[in-house]
Design an enzyme around this catalytic site. Structure first.
Site, short mmCIF file in Angstrom:
data_model
loop_
_atom_site.label_atom_id
_atom_site.label_comp_id
_atom_site.label_asym_id
_atom_site.label_seq_id
_atom_site.Cartn_x
_atom_site.Cartn_y
_atom_site.Cartn_z
CB SER A 1 -12.69 3.29 -14.02
OG SER A 1 -11.57 2.92 -14.78
N GLY B 1 -15.11 1.90 -10.46
CA GLY B 1 -14.62 1.65 -9.11
C GLY B 1 -14.68 0.19 -8.76
CB ALA B 2 -15.87 -1.54 -5.71
N GLY C 1 -16.03 -2.57 -11.31
CA GLY C 1 -15.33 -3.03 -12.50
C GLY C 1 -15.31 -2.03 -13.63
N GLY D 1 -6.62 2.77 -11.60
CA GLY D 1 -7.03 3.21 -12.93
C GLY D 1 -5.90 3.16 -13.94
CG ASP D 2 -2.56 5.53 -13.37
OD1 ASP D 2 -3.37 6.17 -14.05
OD2 ASP D 2 -1.94 6.01 -12.40
#
Length: 309
Positions: free
Chosen positions: A217, A219-220, A222, A248-249
């Protein structure tokens, strides 16, 4: 059936306040209470996508009873939690309506006795017999061996059930040695595991440490996936403003759902990225905006290359 494991379940409590100020008294404008812990959050998203899900892990005390009562309200989710003598933890999220900032307070969880850990392992092995995939998610409560995830990964692999691992710290370092089919860290967890802050290098290193596939992950920015079939990057269409709690889940749920549907990797990443982005835009932390999800399915971009046969 998809199986999610949350060894450190929680009752998630969210307080919304007009403006959060340290040291001040606040009037709470809204309170939300629901079952939580990473694997429980994953199960909720999977169920919303139409999958049958079984939740296991530990639950105990008055908080655990509330958590289990609330689980009965979630369609397509089956409760297979193992009772323990200690009390399930609470996690408190403070949402500042003025800035959108969130503050998290996480209790450590109950101490798990040796007999309780043994009882869970028996339940886990029985559930694997009817599972199409399993996700091992979140922190380890006190008393659970630090190598627990490595053992649970090996048990799933012996049962020929694809296994995803999403944890951090020592549990991640030990767990990856069990050779999970899929590892889903964020950039901080990946850097802690490998010592590298360059996502591609760190992701490749995590594979060398034992993971079959690593989806990081960003974050913003992708998701980045390094798999035996190739390497891809999925990017949302634009920067998003909202609450990232549970994003994230949601990505884990997207990866699992597409895995059991035998989708190719680019489609898995589009689904996971779309769900993650739609979670950021949801007015309720941890849920996803269904209209936004449908929109993102057509606007998330994927670049990369498949490995030559």
């Amino acid at each position: 059936m998809i199986l999610t494991v949350t060894l450190n379940t929680a009752l998630d409590i969210t307080y919304r306040v007009p403006s959060l100020r340290a040291g001040a008294s606040h009037r709470v404008s809204e309170v939300l209470e629901r079952p939580g812990g990473k694997g429980v959050n994953v199960a909720r998203v999977l169920a919303a996508l139409g999958h049958e899900v079984t939740v296991t892990g530990f639950s105990g005390g008055p908080t655990g009873r509330v958590l289990r009562d609330r689980l009965t309200e979630v369609p397509r989710v089956t409760d297979a939690l193992v009772p323990v003598s200690g009390a399930t933890r609470r996690t408190v999220t403070l949402v500042d309506d003025r800035t959108g900032a969130t503050t998290h307070l996480n209790e450590p969880g109950p101490h798990i006795a040796h007999a309780e850990w043994s009882a869970f392992q028996e339940v886990y092995e029985d559930l694997l017999a009817s599972a199409s995939a399993v996700a091992l998610c979140g922190s380890l409560p006190p008393g659970v061996p630090v190598g627990a995830y490595a053992n649970l990964v090996r048990t799933a692999r012996a049962a020929r059930v694809p296994v995803l691992l999403d944890t951090s710290g020592a549990a991640l370092r030990r767990g990856v040695a069990g050779r999970p089919d899929l590892l889903k860290p964020n950039t901080e967890e990946l850097a802690e595991l490998t010592g590298s802050h360059e996502p591609l290098r760190a992701t490749q290193d995590a594979r060398r440490r034992g993971a079959g596939t690593v989806v990081a992950s960003l974050g913003a920015d992708g998701l980045l996936a390094v798999t035996p079939e190739g390497r891809w990057r999925a990017t949302p269409p634009a920067p998003l403003t909202g609450n990232p709690t549970g994003a994230g889940d949601a990505a884990v749920a997207g990866l699992l759902s597409a895995l059991v549907e035998h989708r190719p990797w680019p489609e898995r990443l589009i689904r996971a990225t779309a769900l993650s982005a739609a979670t950021v835009l949801s007015p309720t932390a941890g849920d996803f905006d269904h209209a936004a999800y449908d929109r993102f399915l057509t606007t998330v971009t994927v670049t990369g290359v498949a490995t030559a046969a």
